[in-house]
Write a protein that holds these residues in place. Structure first.
Motif, short mmCIF file in Angstrom:
data_model
loop_
_atom_site.label_atom_id
_atom_site.label_comp_id
_atom_site.label_asym_id
_atom_site.label_seq_id
_atom_site.Cartn_x
_atom_site.Cartn_y
_atom_site.Cartn_z
N LYS A 151 43.60 47.17 23.90
CA LYS A 151 43.98 46.49 22.66
C LYS A 151 44.53 45.07 22.88
O LYS A 151 45.33 44.58 22.08
CB LYS A 151 45.01 47.34 21.88
N LYS A 152 44.07 44.39 23.92
CA LYS A 152 44.58 43.05 24.21
C LYS A 152 43.53 41.95 24.05
O LYS A 152 43.86 40.77 24.11
CB LYS A 152 45.12 42.99 25.64
N LEU A 153 42.25 42.31 23.86
CA LEU A 153 41.19 41.31 23.89
C LEU A 153 40.60 41.06 22.50
O LEU A 153 40.59 41.93 21.65
CB LEU A 153 40.07 41.74 24.84
N LYS A 154 40.09 39.85 22.31
CA LYS A 154 39.40 39.50 21.07
C LYS A 154 38.46 38.34 21.36
O LYS A 154 38.57 37.66 22.38
CB LYS A 154 40.40 39.09 19.99
N ALA A 155 37.51 38.13 20.47
CA ALA A 155 36.55 37.02 20.62
C ALA A 155 37.30 35.70 20.64
O ALA A 155 38.27 35.50 19.88
CB ALA A 155 35.55 37.05 19.47
N GLY A 156 36.86 34.81 21.53
CA GLY A 156 37.47 33.49 21.64
C GLY A 156 38.43 33.34 22.79
O GLY A 156 38.78 32.22 23.18
N ILE A 157 38.87 34.45 23.37
CA ILE A 157 39.80 34.39 24.50
C ILE A 157 39.10 33.80 25.72
O ILE A 157 37.97 34.18 26.05
CB ILE A 157 40.36 35.79 24.83
N GLY A 158 39.76 32.88 26.40
CA GLY A 158 39.21 32.27 27.60
C GLY A 158 39.63 33.00 28.86
O GLY A 158 40.60 33.77 28.87
N PHE A 159 38.91 32.75 29.94
CA PHE A 159 39.25 33.35 31.23
C PHE A 159 38.73 32.48 32.37
O PHE A 159 37.94 31.55 32.16
CB PHE A 159 38.67 34.78 31.35
N LYS A 160 39.18 32.79 33.58
CA LYS A 160 38.74 32.09 34.78
C LYS A 160 38.15 33.10 35.75
O LYS A 160 38.59 34.26 35.80
CB LYS A 160 39.91 31.35 35.44
N LEU A 161 37.15 32.66 36.52
CA LEU A 161 36.52 33.49 37.53
C LEU A 161 36.86 32.96 38.92
O LEU A 161 36.80 31.75 39.16
CB LEU A 161 35.00 33.51 37.35
N TYR A 162 37.22 33.88 39.82
CA TYR A 162 37.63 33.50 41.17
C TYR A 162 36.84 34.30 42.21
O TYR A 162 36.46 35.45 41.97
CB TYR A 162 39.12 33.79 41.38
N GLU A 163 36.65 33.68 43.36
CA GLU A 163 36.29 34.38 44.59
C GLU A 163 37.49 34.23 45.51
O GLU A 163 37.72 33.15 46.07
CB GLU A 163 35.04 33.78 45.23
N GLY A 164 38.29 35.27 45.62
CA GLY A 164 39.56 35.14 46.31
C GLY A 164 40.47 34.22 45.50
O GLY A 164 40.71 34.44 44.33
N SER A 165 40.94 33.13 46.15
CA SER A 165 41.76 32.14 45.44
C SER A 165 40.94 30.94 44.98
O SER A 165 41.48 29.98 44.43
CB SER A 165 42.88 31.65 46.38
N HIS A 166 39.63 31.01 45.16
CA HIS A 166 38.72 29.90 44.87
C HIS A 166 38.20 30.00 43.44
O HIS A 166 37.47 30.94 43.10
CB HIS A 166 37.57 29.91 45.87
N LEU A 167 38.56 29.04 42.58
CA LEU A 167 38.08 29.03 41.20
C LEU A 167 36.61 28.61 41.17
O LEU A 167 36.25 27.52 41.62
CB LEU A 167 38.91 28.05 40.37
#
Length: 212
Positions: free
Chosen positions: A180-196
């Motif tokens: 119950k924490k997500l909704k359309a429009g929320i942004g996020f980041k993708l990482y490989e380890g600490s590498h964005l």
């Protein structure tokens, strides 16, 4: 809208069909380029973007919200039995669902959510090589520091290159944490380890347990 989108897919597929008895001229010309698999995939994505932009612009033009040539006006659309399909203003939203949110591919999806992802270029510090569909990386939503594993199934392609923007079906590992924490429009980041390596935005929540 569905038929327009399916026609786009038919055109794209026939352009790269080198086996059919009734090949298109485009297919013949592409084969003459002698591209390897990666070059072919890149060209296919470019043509897919072009077809999306072209057909979407035509539909917006019929809706009265974009120009066709030098003219911008609203058209009434009737079927063969003279039934009114649209009197303007109601095509654009449906066209967006198919051409930008991949409604046809995701209509029966069992993933957690659909997202648009932008992978950073190599000169921006991103990956140096492409990734294939079913790729896993770490994901961090912008509202939280919690990191979870995210499996990505890319829509309309099997390869995604540095600098690409693509829609994807995403499954996350920590479903209970994001209940119950997500909704359309929320942004996020993708990482490989600490590498964005990229950023993204949720387009549609599929798993109802995650819906805010």
């Amino acid at each position: 809208m569905k038929n327009f989108y399916q026609e786009k897919q038919n055109i794209l597929n026939s352009s790269f069909d080198h086996q059919s008895k009734y090949r298109t001229l485009v297919s013949t010309k592409i084969e003459e380029l002698h591209l390897d698999d990666i070059e072919t995939e890149k060209l296919k994505k470019i043509i897919s973007y072009l077809l999306d932009d072209t057909l979407y612009s035509i539909l917006l033009g019929l809706d009265g919200s974009a120009s066709i040539g030098d003219s911008q006006e609203t058209f009434k659309i009737y079927d063969e039995e003279d039934n009114l399909i649209s009197e303007g203003g109601d095509l654009g939203g449906h066209a967006y669902e198919y051409f930008h949110e991949n409604k046809l591919e995701t209509g029966n999806s069992k993933c957690d959510f659909i997202a648009q992802i932008h992978f950073k270029n190599e000169n921006e510090g991103g990956r140096t090589h492409y990734v294939k569909s079913n790729y896993r990386s770490q994901l961090v939503f912008n509202f939280d520091d919690y990191q979870t594993s995210a499996r990505q199934i890319y829509i309309g392609t099997d390869h995604v290159f540095p600098g690409d923007m693509v829609n994807a079906e995403i499954d996350i590992l920590s479903q209970e944490y994001f209940h119950k924490k997500l909704k359309a429009g929320i942004g996020f980041k993708l990482y490989e380890g600490s590498h964005l390596i990229g950023t993204g935005k949720v387009i549609k929540i599929v798993n109802p347990k995650l819906q805010e």
